[in-house]
Design a protein around this motif. Structure first.
Motif, short mmCIF file in Angstrom:
data_model
loop_
_atom_site.label_atom_id
_atom_site.label_comp_id
_atom_site.label_asym_id
_atom_site.label_seq_id
_atom_site.Cartn_x
_atom_site.Cartn_y
_atom_site.Cartn_z
N VAL A 243 -19.42 14.94 -8.73
CA VAL A 243 -20.56 14.05 -8.58
C VAL A 243 -21.76 14.78 -7.97
CG1 VAL A 243 -21.40 11.96 -7.46
CG2 VAL A 243 -19.09 12.04 -8.41
N ASP A 244 -21.56 15.53 -6.91
CA ASP A 244 -22.67 16.21 -6.24
C ASP A 244 -23.16 17.40 -7.06
OD1 ASP A 244 -22.58 14.45 -4.06
OD2 ASP A 244 -21.02 15.64 -3.08
N GLU A 247 -25.83 17.18 -9.88
CA GLU A 247 -27.27 17.11 -9.59
C GLU A 247 -27.96 18.46 -9.72
OE1 GLU A 247 -28.88 14.21 -8.99
OE2 GLU A 247 -26.97 13.19 -9.31
N ARG A 252 -25.71 19.68 -14.23
CA ARG A 252 -26.26 18.67 -15.13
C ARG A 252 -25.90 18.98 -16.57
NH1 ARG A 252 -30.98 19.28 -13.70
NH2 ARG A 252 -31.01 17.65 -12.10
N TYR A 284 -19.52 4.39 -11.23
CA TYR A 284 -20.81 5.06 -11.05
C TYR A 284 -21.82 4.71 -12.14
CZ TYR A 284 -19.66 8.02 -7.06
OH TYR A 284 -19.35 8.49 -5.80
N GLY A 303 -27.23 8.41 -10.24
CA GLY A 303 -27.29 9.86 -10.31
C GLY A 303 -26.88 10.39 -11.67
N TYR A 305 -24.21 12.13 -12.68
CA TYR A 305 -22.84 11.83 -13.10
C TYR A 305 -22.76 10.42 -13.68
CZ TYR A 305 -18.00 10.31 -12.74
OH TYR A 305 -16.76 9.77 -13.01
N ASN A 426 -26.40 18.38 0.10
CA ASN A 426 -26.90 18.09 -1.24
C ASN A 426 -25.99 17.06 -1.89
OD1 ASN A 426 -29.08 19.95 -1.18
ND2 ASN A 426 -27.63 21.63 -1.57
N ALA A 428 -25.23 13.57 -4.04
CA ALA A 428 -25.74 12.65 -5.06
C ALA A 428 -25.73 11.23 -4.50
CB ALA A 428 -24.87 12.72 -6.30
N ARG A 430 -24.79 7.39 -4.23
CA ARG A 430 -23.55 6.70 -4.56
C ARG A 430 -23.75 5.19 -4.46
NH1 ARG A 430 -22.13 11.74 -3.26
NH2 ARG A 430 -19.98 12.48 -3.58
#
Length: 468
Positions: A243-244, A247, A252, A284, A303, A305, A426, A428, A430
């Motif tokens: 997930v993080d 970004e 990506r 998400y 975000g 994800y 850093n 993302a 949630r």
């Protein structure tokens, strides 16, 4: 006139269908194939793509026994036939025989792997059948044949074969004991290396489980090379889930490649063969404003994800034969939040855990069982939420439960807001609320176990691995 009805037989999947025939002084009319009515009565939604008609001039024309790599819906437009079917698939029903007369008012659904034969009982008989794959010379190589003359089958042909009209090929086919077994169809599962994939590999019957090395959704050639000839369903448990990292510029690209482009490729293959697909989704795809999310809530990802998962869901939903299984906070074999908290508890560490994100855990055993349930019962296609049951709680609440189960004080877990926890990281964005409504999956006859029970059992099972 009889009512429309579907009847089972001694051969699994072979179904006899009574068709209402409406007649008057002009002749008769029938609905030979009526998808909505017939599937409601138990006929598989087999998606025919080709119709064939075999016209037979005389009584005694005899064809078969052929098992072909597709399902068939057989009927007659004029005349009558004596039908005979032999199960040529692997399994305990191999060699079983069913016979029945087929008239304008009686049809039969023949699943792939079941040998089909008929003998005409009237002149000028038009024998018609729908199939769910296109004929090709390559498909011919997948046929399995059995000799019409095999006495072990016990078929009482109305016209003795010595007096029947047969092709030379049908005269020379092997006995049942010498014929090729038709392998059982399999469920193809992609993503066998993940937590859910490991659970699915041991839960789904007749599963062919593929790791990323065997099928990489980010590699078009890998997806294109999949052999789907014996596949009855596809389960996609593969995804980019960092997930993080999603970004970042590189993350990506990787997330979109796996969760969108790769999903589009596997859906295209499924559509090409008319194979149902199960795709695993995530909370998400929502922004988490609603305290609980139903299946019809519009997408609102925060975000990258979530955006890729929402795009993948939209692609899957464009194919009618789909199950999107939306889930949250997955726990299984491997690295996950519960295992990490148990490890910290055993090492005497007192963590800080966010207390303003709320949801339910989903243990992979229940998630896999729910997916198996959908494939076995085949309810209406669409999206189904699937998590464990119980009240929505925060990550901090769950961490405290784990600490207590490991013999530590609940107070050893320090709650903190997401904003404070994310300072200098850093992270993302949630969703605040991740709990999913479960009414729809429960209505199909599947009720997941409670989160509390599963957590207790799971944490107890971590003892040996954590000490090591």
């Amino acid at each position: 006139m009889t009512d429309l009805a579907v009847h089972t037989t001694d051969i699994p999947g072979l179904l006899l269908v009574d068709l209402p025939v409406h007649g008057d002084n002009r002749g008769w009319f029938k609905e030979n194939w009526q998808r909505a009515k017939m599937t409601a009565l138990g006929l598989p939604d087999f998606w025919p793509v080709q119709q064939n008609v075999s016209f037979n001039d005389e009584v005694g024309v005899t064809r078969g026994i052929h098992a072909e790599p597709w399902d068939k819906f057989v009927s007659v437009a004029t005349g009558r036939v004596f039908g005979a079917w032999v199960d040529l698939r692997e399994g305990e029903s191999h060699g079983r025989v069913v016979t029945s007369e087929i008239t304008p008012g009686r049809a039969v659904f023949v699943p792939r792997g079941v040998g089909n034969a008929y003998q005409t009982l009237e002149p000028a008989t038009a024998y018609s059948y729908l199939v769910n794959d296109h004929w090709s010379p390559a498909a011919r190589d997948q046929y399995t044949f059995v000799g019409l003359h095999d006495e072990s089958l016990g078929i009482d042909w109305p016209v003795p074969l010595a007096d029947a009209i047969l092709s030379e090929a049908d005269k020379s086919h092997p006995l049942l004991i010498e014929s090729r077994l038709v392998p059982q169809p399999v469920t193809l599962m992609i993503g066998a290396g993940g937590q859910l994939g490991q659970a699915l590999a041991t839960t789904l019957p007749d599963v062919r489980a593929l790791t990323r090395a065997e099928c990489d959704l980010t590699d078009p050639a890998s997806v294109a090379a999949l052999d789907l000839s014996q596949v009855q369903a596809i389960v996609n448990a593969a995804a980019y889930t960092a997930v993080d990292a999603a970004e970042s510029a590189e993350g990506r690209r990787e997330a979109w490649a796996a969760n969108v482009t790769g999903v589009a490729a596997i859906v295209a293959r499924a559509r090409e063969h008319g194979i149902p697909i199960v795709h695993v989704s995530s909370d998400y795809v929502f922004d988490g404003v609603a305290t609980e999310h139903d299946e019809d809530e519009p997408f609102s990802p925060l975000g990258v994800y979530g955006q890729t998962k929402a795009a993948g869901d939209a692609i899957v939903a464009s194919y009618e034969r789909h199950y999107i299984v939306r889930t949250t906070w997955v726990v299984g074999e491997g690295k996950n939040f519960v295992a990490t908290m148990a490890m910290l508890a055993d090492k005497g560490i007192s963590p800080t855990v966010v207390d303003d994100q709320f949801g339910r855990l989903t243990f992979t055993a229940d998630l896999a069982e729910g997916i198996a349930h959908l494939l076995a019962t085949r309810p209406a296609y669409g999206t189904y939420n699937l998590t464990n049951t119980g009240p929505a709680r925060s990550w901090a609440d769950i961490a405290a439960d784990v600490f207590e189960l490991r013999g530590r004080d609940r107070a050893d877990v320090s709650p903190v807001s997401t904003a404070v926890y994310g300072e200098g990281k850093n992270m993302a964005p949630r969703p605040t609320h991740s709990a999913l409504q479960l009414n729809k999956i429960v209505a199909t006859g599947f009720t997941p176990a409670s989160e509390e029970d599963r957590l207790r059992t799971y944490v107890a099972g971590l003892a040996a691995r954590t000490v090591e």
